[in-house]
Design a protein around this motif. Structure first.
Motif: not given
Length: 50
Positions: A3-4, A7-8
């Motif tokens: 997820t990170r 999103h990045a």
């Protein structure tokens, strides 16, 4: 973690987005070049006689 990373990636993509008119002009130019060469979707380029 995924997820990170996602999103990045989306933040980076949105921050560096190009204008839609520029993208459309590039697509049109690539299509013109393809048509000049006689290349169609899914086909191989025509071989020229040497």
């Amino acid at each position: 973690m995924q997820t990170r990373a996602l999103h990045a990636y989306l933040r980076r993509r949105n921050a560096n987005a190009r204008h839609c008119d520029v993208l459309a002009a590039e697509r049109k130019d690539r299509a013109r070049i393809r048509s000049e060469r006689g290349i169609r979707w899914g086909e191989r380029p025509l071989k020229t006689a040497a």
